[in-house]
Design a protein around this motif. Structure first.
Motif, PDB file in Angstrom:
ATOM      1  N   CYS A  68       0.946  -1.242  -0.009  1.00 33.17           N
ATOM      2  CA  CYS A  68      -0.056  -0.005  -0.048  1.00 33.17           C
ATOM      3  C   CYS A  68       0.915   1.173  -0.202  1.00 33.17           C
ATOM      4  CB  CYS A  68      -0.839   0.128   1.116  1.00 33.17           C
ATOM      5  SG  CYS A  68       0.032   0.016   2.818  1.00 33.17           S
ATOM      6  N   ASN A 120       3.842   1.635  -4.731  1.00 30.88           N
ATOM      7  CA  ASN A 120       2.741   2.773  -4.859  1.00 30.88           C
ATOM      8  C   ASN A 120       3.675   3.762  -4.238  1.00 30.88           C
ATOM      9  OD1 ASN A 120       0.004   1.354  -4.435  1.00 30.88           O
ATOM     10  ND2 ASN A 120       1.345  -0.243  -3.178  1.00 30.88           N
ATOM     11  N   VAL A 148      -7.921   4.654  -1.862  1.00 29.81           N
ATOM     12  CA  VAL A 148      -6.974   3.633  -1.453  1.00 29.81           C
ATOM     13  C   VAL A 148      -7.579   2.878  -0.306  1.00 29.81           C
ATOM     14  CG1 VAL A 148      -4.850   4.795  -2.517  1.00 29.81           C
ATOM     15  CG2 VAL A 148      -5.473   5.053  -0.051  1.00 29.81           C
ATOM     16  N   ARG A 180      -0.893   0.135   9.832  1.00 26.99           N
ATOM     17  CA  ARG A 180      -1.746   0.590   8.904  1.00 26.99           C
ATOM     18  C   ARG A 180      -2.759   1.487   9.242  1.00 26.99           C
ATOM     19  NH1 ARG A 180      -3.738  -4.450   5.543  1.00 26.99           N
ATOM     20  NH2 ARG A 180      -4.299  -5.311   7.485  1.00 26.99           N
TER      21      ARG A 180
END
Length: 243
Positions: A68, A120, A148, A180
């Motif tokens: 990510c 990313n 996202v 995250r």
């Protein structure tokens, strides 16, 4: 702004970490992570700063399986490596091109991109004592702007090396923190106790109490504790609130 945090991974040499927050530690002994997932030839080139930052990122993304975008923050970056380069220049010693290349502020996220084949977007931030807070704000802005599912936050700093240690103005400890962030609850976390911690991050009219504690450690202690609100910020006033 309501955000969800999961897969918190922490490395620190700080002795002031609260007992509830210690559940986020990678290991209790303060030893650097072994980084067995990094090829040996690349691993031997890594500084302690890079090792601790990369390991918390690896754990926060479920062993690198959840690529990510990344927001990386550090007040000083890899100052130990940079300090050695400056000393070598002053003493007219040869400077290692590899060492120089790995001393730049965004080197850690560059390494992360290469080691995990993550293409990313990645952003590197330095904002003085508010470097961790700036990373949170940047994360919220990114999630609101782009479509996202999640974003990886990495924060890392080390004890200041000599001769820069005479300028210290906050707690001195090696710290690396990864987690995250998403706008909705996570569904793929393998760590039940870390799943989807919901918090509200917003500007505040109340100034945070003066402290020399590192913001990343303040934040983790707050997440693991029972206090409802965390005022945070030196040059700007923000607050985190439990939801």
């Amino acid at each position: 702004m309501l955000i969800y945090i999961d897969n918190i991974s922490l490395y620190t040499t700080a002795q002031t970490l609260s007992m509830p927050a210690r559940r986020f530690l990678l290991q209790e002994d303060g030893q650097l992570p072994p980084l067995v997932w990094v090829p040996a030839m690349q691993r031997r080139r890594l500084s302690s700063f890079a090792k601790m930052a990369l390991q918390v990122a690896y754990c926060a993304t479920l062993q690198g399986t959840s690529p990510c975008p990344v927001v990386f923050a550090s007040r000083h970056g890899d100052l130990h490596r940079t300090s050695k380069i400056i000393t070598d220049m002053v003493t007219e010693h040869e400077i290692s091109p590899t060492s120089f290349g790995l001393s730049v502020h965004n080197a850690v996220v560059g390494l992360w991109s290469i080691l995990t084949c993550n293409r990313n977007e990645m952003n590197a931030i330095s904002a003085g004592k508010d470097s961790f807070l700036a990373a949170l704000i940047e994360t919220c802005a990114y999630l609101k702007t782009y479509s996202v599912d999640s974003l990886l936050v990495i924060y890392a700093d080390q004890v200041l090396p000599a001769p820069y240690d005479i300028y210290q103005d906050e707690q001195q400890a090696d710290v690396a923190l990864g987690f995250r962030v998403s706008l909705s609850p996570f569904s793929d976390s393998s760590l039940e106790e870390n799943t989807s911690i919901a918090i509200e991050l917003s500007p505040s009219t109340h100034q945070a109490p003066s402290t020399d504690s590192l913001q990343a450690l303040q934040f983790i202690d707050w997440l693991a504790g029972e206090q409802q609100v965390l005022p945070i910020g030196q040059s700007m006033q923000w607050e985190c609130r439990r939801v």
